[in-house]
Design a protein around this motif. Structure first.
Motif, mmCIF file in Angstrom:
data_model
loop_
_atom_site.group_PDB
_atom_site.id
_atom_site.type_symbol
_atom_site.label_atom_id
_atom_site.label_comp_id
_atom_site.label_asym_id
_atom_site.label_seq_id
_atom_site.Cartn_x
_atom_site.Cartn_y
_atom_site.Cartn_z
ATOM 1 N N VAL A 438 0.846 -1.193 0.000
ATOM 2 C CA VAL A 438 0.000 0.000 0.000
ATOM 3 C C VAL A 438 0.878 1.239 0.000
ATOM 4 C CG1 VAL A 438 -1.980 -1.056 1.165
ATOM 5 C CG2 VAL A 438 -0.152 -0.045 2.524
ATOM 6 N N ASN A 439 0.367 2.303 -0.590
ATOM 7 C CA ASN A 439 1.030 3.592 -0.531
ATOM 8 C C ASN A 439 0.264 4.499 0.423
ATOM 9 O OD1 ASN A 439 2.679 2.524 -2.497
ATOM 10 N ND2 ASN A 439 2.709 4.396 -3.726
ATOM 11 N N SER A 440 0.965 5.456 0.983
ATOM 12 C CA SER A 440 0.394 6.321 1.998
ATOM 13 C C SER A 440 0.682 7.777 1.644
ATOM 14 C CB SER A 440 1.023 5.969 3.356
ATOM 15 O OG SER A 440 0.839 6.996 4.288
ATOM 16 N N VAL A 441 -0.285 8.631 1.894
ATOM 17 C CA VAL A 441 -0.075 10.060 1.676
ATOM 18 C C VAL A 441 0.786 10.622 2.799
ATOM 19 C CG1 VAL A 441 -1.210 12.319 1.580
ATOM 20 C CG2 VAL A 441 -2.256 10.353 0.440
ATOM 21 N N GLY A 442 1.740 11.474 2.423
ATOM 22 C CA GLY A 442 2.602 12.100 3.409
ATOM 23 C C GLY A 442 3.013 13.482 2.944
ATOM 24 N N VAL A 443 3.749 14.172 3.806
ATOM 25 C CA VAL A 443 4.276 15.487 3.472
ATOM 26 C C VAL A 443 5.746 15.516 3.835
ATOM 27 C CG1 VAL A 443 4.151 17.969 3.913
ATOM 28 C CG2 VAL A 443 2.064 16.604 3.910
ATOM 29 N N MET A 444 6.588 15.867 2.879
ATOM 30 C CA MET A 444 8.017 16.028 3.128
ATOM 31 C C MET A 444 8.411 17.410 2.618
ATOM 32 S SD MET A 444 9.767 12.323 2.410
ATOM 33 C CE MET A 444 9.328 10.898 3.383
ATOM 34 N N GLY A 445 8.865 18.251 3.543
ATOM 35 C CA GLY A 445 9.110 19.635 3.169
ATOM 36 C C GLY A 445 7.769 20.275 2.856
ATOM 37 N N ASP A 446 7.660 20.884 1.708
ATOM 38 C CA ASP A 446 6.395 21.493 1.290
ATOM 39 C C ASP A 446 5.681 20.641 0.248
ATOM 40 O OD1 ASP A 446 6.748 23.707 2.921
ATOM 41 O OD2 ASP A 446 8.024 24.702 1.440
ATOM 42 N N GLU A 447 6.189 19.408 0.037
ATOM 43 C CA GLU A 447 5.638 18.587 -1.027
ATOM 44 C C GLU A 447 4.801 17.438 -0.478
ATOM 45 O OE1 GLU A 447 8.582 17.172 -3.676
ATOM 46 O OE2 GLU A 447 9.412 19.153 -4.128
ATOM 47 N N ARG A 448 3.731 17.135 -1.199
ATOM 48 C CA ARG A 448 2.903 15.977 -0.878
ATOM 49 C C ARG A 448 3.577 14.739 -1.447
ATOM 50 N NH1 ARG A 448 -1.077 13.063 -3.497
ATOM 51 N NH2 ARG A 448 -2.926 12.438 -2.291
ATOM 52 N N THR A 449 3.622 13.655 -0.661
ATOM 53 C CA THR A 449 4.217 12.401 -1.138
ATOM 54 C C THR A 449 3.174 11.295 -1.128
ATOM 55 O OG1 THR A 449 4.913 11.726 1.089
ATOM 56 C CG2 THR A 449 6.487 13.029 -0.215
ATOM 57 N N TYR A 450 3.426 10.286 -1.933
ATOM 58 C CA TYR A 450 2.561 9.103 -1.974
ATOM 59 C C TYR A 450 3.493 7.909 -2.102
ATOM 60 C CZ TYR A 450 -1.587 6.303 -3.092
ATOM 61 O OH TYR A 450 -2.612 5.375 -3.061
ATOM 62 N N GLU A 451 3.926 7.371 -0.932
ATOM 63 C CA GLU A 451 5.024 6.403 -0.923
ATOM 64 C C GLU A 451 4.673 5.187 -0.071
ATOM 65 O OE1 GLU A 451 8.773 9.389 -1.782
ATOM 66 O OE2 GLU A 451 8.337 8.857 0.290
#
Length: 509
Positions: A438-451
């Protein structure tokens, strides 16, 4: 032949634990199904009848001919074993009015009887039965009771035959080890001389006789069992042992290079084989756990067979099979259907045509480690957590790709090295990381991640049969989570598995 205690298994979850407790007394013992009793030879000094999930009142319940042992060797029935003796010899076994399960206190202890020597009044014992012995035959002495069970223990007149309705093998029976010592040492007369040194000496001598000048090929895994087996065989036949260490691309980070170097430092005749791509090709597109296991097993056999044929005149295959593998492969109701396919108890393909030598197949895991220490094997190998035969393939849920393996190797490395740095590694039976599909929504810095999401798993156990999740410090888990997310590209969420076995298993697949 060394003196031994024979344990007859009626299917109890605690049977292996009885054997472990007897071994802790430096007395050799073997477990055999109640319906496959070996000949009662002079080296058998006593017999223990195990518990069972069955009731003696059921039609078709496990049964045994007591005349094989009574009056010939001391006999101890534990729970079901005691109820079976009482019923067969004229007593009465009935359903308990109150099912006694858990801790109980002995309200009567007749310590004049050798079995109960040094057992104190109000000693805590562990009960686990839904039947109880209501009446005993006339030639039985009731030698112990609890407030709710009159016949907690008995002895038959004029013979060393005893029965107990509690489990001395579990740690909840606080004086259980004393009771087992009384039976094994004082009643059966065992000399307590079965030690690592004696095992090594006799095993090497046996291997020399069995193998002579023959060549043996052995597949090393980097784990405790195959390593100790290799050193024992090496001490018996030297360079006639040919070891093969296969890199299946599913090992821990840098494990292939590190372990290969340590084996060569031990003087073993070992060849490393890089077969990563063959395994990746075979696993491509496979998602079902058993399909992955079988693909890995097939490629390993193909690779191992090809390498074995490069060695002339090999007669034997060495294996690190240990005693629980042997027991699990022959249950009281026939071969177990639940053994995972990566367990290989003599499971060779016919075309290999090799005889099997298994020098550790009478030992439990902790005994293998003790033998390894006596042999001088590095603690880096002996202290390693168990690692599954299919490696990271069953810690990556879903299909396998080299990219996923690389991610999980990094995560696993941070977790395992973190446990070691924090002084927690040796408190854990087994630890590892699982890459979830599964991938999860996240935030790194000012960017949205899906990892990716990874789960960390750490358990405490004695032998892996049951396990509890390890209560690692929150601060440690927080630090490890931060390090994984910051350092491993492609992962943005870490969770911790707090499931115990049962109902969960240690591995996720």
């Amino acid at each position: 032949m060394a003196e031994q205690i024979l344990i007859l298994d009626f299917g109890s979850q605690y049977t292996q634990l009885i054997a472990r407790r007897v071994r802790e007394l430096n007395v050799y013992c073997e477990i055999h199904p109640y319906n496959h009793i070996p000949p009662i030879t002079d080296d058998i000094k006593g017999v223990i009848l195990s518990g069972s999930p069955c009731s003696v009142r059921e039609e078709g319940a496990p049964d045994v001919d007591l005349s094989l042992f009574r009056g010939k060797v001391p006999l101890l029935g534990v729970c079901y074993g005691a109820q079976l003796m009482a019923q067969k010899l004229g007593g009465s076994v009935v359903p308990s009015k109150i099912r006694e399960y858990g801790r109980a206190k002995l309200s009567k202890v007749d310590s004049h009887f050798p079995l109960l020597k040094e057992i104190t009044l109000h000693s805590q014992v562990w009960m686990s039965h839904s039947d109880t012995i209501a009446e005993v035959p006339a030639n039985f002495d009731i030698i112990s009771s609890t407030p709710s069970v009159n016949v907690a223990a008995f002895k038959i007149h004029d013979e060393n035959t005893y029965g107990i309705q509690f489990h001395p093998e579990v740690t909840h029976s606080t004086e259980g080890k004393t009771l087992l010592r009384n039976f094994v040492v004082h009643i059966c007369g065992c000399s307590q001389d079965w030690t690592s040194d004696i095992f090594i000496e006799s095993t090497i001598e046996d291997l020399k006789k069995k193998l002579g000048n023959d060549k043996v090929v052995l597949g090393l895994s980097g784990g405790v069992d195959s390593s100790v087996a290799a050193v024992l065989i090496h001490k018996a036949i030297g360079k006639n042992l040919h070891c093969i260490f296969v890199d299946n691309g599913l090992l821990r980070k840098n494990e292939y290079e590190d372990v290969l170097a340590s084996y060569q430092g031990m003087g073993l005749n070992v060849k490393g084989v890089d077969a990563k791509q063959r395994f990746y090709d075979a696993l491509a597109g496979l998602e079902e756990p058993e399909a992955k296991r079988k693909a890995i097993g097939k490629v390993f056999i193909d690779v191992f067979d090809a390498e074995s044929h490069r060695i002339e005149d090999v007669k034997w295959l060495g294996q690190g099979t240990i005693y629980p593998d042997v027991i699990e492969s022959v249950s009281v109701k026939g071969p177990s259907a639940t053994i995972k396919s990566h367990h290989n108890v003599g499971g060779l393909p016919d075309f290999m045509k090799l005889k099997v030598v298994e020098p550790l197949n009478t030992l439990f895991k902790d005994e293998v480690r003790n033998v390894g220490r006596t042999l001088g094997i590095s603690e880096n190998i002996l202290g390693r957590h168990p690692f599954p035969g299919p490696g990271l393939a069953i810690r990556i849920l879903g299909d396998i790709t080299p990219e996923k393996v690389a991610i999980l190797q990094e995560v696993d490395s941070i977790f395992i090295n973190g446990l070691k740095s924090a002084g927690l590694y040796n408190q854990v039976w087994q630890a590892g990381a699982i890459l979830l599909p599964v991938n999860s929504v996240g935030v790194m810095g000012d960017e949205r991640t899906y990892e990716k999401v990874v789960a960390l798993r750490a358990v405490t156990s004695v032998d892996g049969m049951t396990a509890d999740w390890c209560h690692l410090p929150y601060e440690f888990l927080g630090d490890i989570s931060n390090e994984i997310i910051n350092k491993v590209k492609g992962v943005n969420r870490v969770v911790y598995d707090i499931s115990s076995k049962p109902p969960a298993t240690i591995e996720w697949e």
